[in-house]
Design a protein around this motif. Structure first.
Motif, short mmCIF file in Angstrom:
data_model
loop_
_atom_site.label_atom_id
_atom_site.label_comp_id
_atom_site.label_asym_id
_atom_site.label_seq_id
_atom_site.Cartn_x
_atom_site.Cartn_y
_atom_site.Cartn_z
N VAL A 26 0.84 -1.21 -0.09
CA VAL A 26 -0.08 -0.16 0.01
C VAL A 26 0.87 1.18 -0.17
O VAL A 26 1.95 1.46 0.97
CB VAL A 26 -1.07 0.00 1.31
N ARG A 27 0.80 2.03 -1.04
CA ARG A 27 1.52 3.46 -1.05
C ARG A 27 1.08 4.35 -0.05
O ARG A 27 -0.09 4.39 0.35
CB ARG A 27 1.36 4.00 -2.45
N CYS A 28 2.06 4.99 0.68
CA CYS A 28 1.79 6.06 1.55
C CYS A 28 3.10 7.04 1.49
O CYS A 28 3.97 6.80 0.95
CB CYS A 28 1.81 5.55 3.00
N LYS A 29 2.75 8.25 2.10
CA LYS A 29 3.58 9.11 2.37
C LYS A 29 4.59 8.91 3.36
O LYS A 29 4.16 8.39 4.42
CB LYS A 29 3.24 10.55 2.65
N CYS A 30 6.05 9.03 3.12
CA CYS A 30 6.92 8.73 4.35
C CYS A 30 6.68 9.62 5.30
O CYS A 30 7.16 10.72 5.34
CB CYS A 30 8.26 8.72 3.69
N PRO A 38 3.47 10.23 -2.34
CA PRO A 38 3.59 9.09 -1.61
C PRO A 38 4.93 8.47 -2.27
O PRO A 38 5.03 8.16 -3.71
CB PRO A 38 2.62 8.11 -2.00
N SER A 39 6.13 8.33 -1.55
CA SER A 39 7.18 7.90 -2.23
C SER A 39 7.55 6.39 -1.35
O SER A 39 8.52 5.73 -1.41
CB SER A 39 8.38 8.72 -1.83
N ALA A 40 6.57 5.92 -0.50
CA ALA A 40 6.97 4.98 0.57
C ALA A 40 5.67 3.73 0.26
O ALA A 40 4.75 4.18 -0.35
CB ALA A 40 7.08 5.17 1.74
N ASP A 55 15.24 5.67 1.80
CA ASP A 55 15.98 4.44 1.89
C ASP A 55 15.50 3.87 3.36
O ASP A 55 16.77 2.99 3.78
CB ASP A 55 17.30 4.52 1.55
N ILE A 56 14.56 4.35 4.16
CA ILE A 56 14.50 3.60 5.22
C ILE A 56 13.53 2.59 4.91
O ILE A 56 12.51 2.52 4.08
CB ILE A 56 13.69 4.54 6.36
N TYR A 61 11.11 -3.53 13.86
CA TYR A 61 12.29 -3.22 14.72
C TYR A 61 13.47 -2.57 13.73
O TYR A 61 14.15 -1.71 14.37
CB TYR A 61 12.93 -4.89 15.25
N LYS A 62 13.63 -2.85 12.34
CA LYS A 62 14.74 -2.49 11.61
C LYS A 62 14.24 -1.05 11.52
O LYS A 62 15.30 0.09 11.60
CB LYS A 62 14.97 -3.24 10.18
N VAL A 63 12.97 -0.52 11.18
CA VAL A 63 12.52 0.79 11.09
C VAL A 63 12.85 1.66 12.36
O VAL A 63 13.43 2.78 12.33
CB VAL A 63 11.25 0.87 10.69
#
Length: 112
Positions: A26-30, A38-40, A55-56, A61-63
């Motif tokens: 699902v696309r979303c704004k970062c 939306p690039s995320a 590039d996140i 947990y990684k985020v």
């Protein structure tokens, strides 16, 4: 069975993401940079997030580790504080990454 993980949605919402419902990616704004379009994308089934601009990327947990500069155990504690849920109380995941509800899991096989 894999250890349970906190879901990505409440963590992204904690950082200010406005997320719509959907299946798959699902696309979303970062929420991690000033995103005008939306690039995320995030995927609740895979419990993963990726931003193609900053590039996140990764699981819950990684985020958190990338955004907060924390170690793995600290990221789990952070997720517990944000969600109000202890990791040990989360539903277990199958080895494919899908959550397994209580009562599922081990299936006994009897010979007839």
């Amino acid at each position: 069975m894999a250890q349970a993980k906190h879901q990505i949605r409440p963590i992204l919402e904690h950082y200010g993401a406005s997320l719509r419902q959907g299946r798959g990616w699902v696309r979303c704004k970062c929420p991690f940079h000033n995103d005008k379009t939306p690039s995320a994308s995030f995927n609740e089934e895979l419990n993963t997030f990726i931003c193609f601009a900053c590039d996140i990327k990764g699981d819950t947990y990684k985020v958190i580790m990338k955004q907060e500069g924390l170690e793995y155990g600290e990221a789990i504690a952070f997720a517990e504080r944000v969600t109000g849920k202890r990791r040990s109380a989360l539903p277990k995941e199958s080895s494919s990454g899908r959550r397994v509800s209580q009562g599922q899991g081990i299936i006994s096989r009897r010979r007839a």
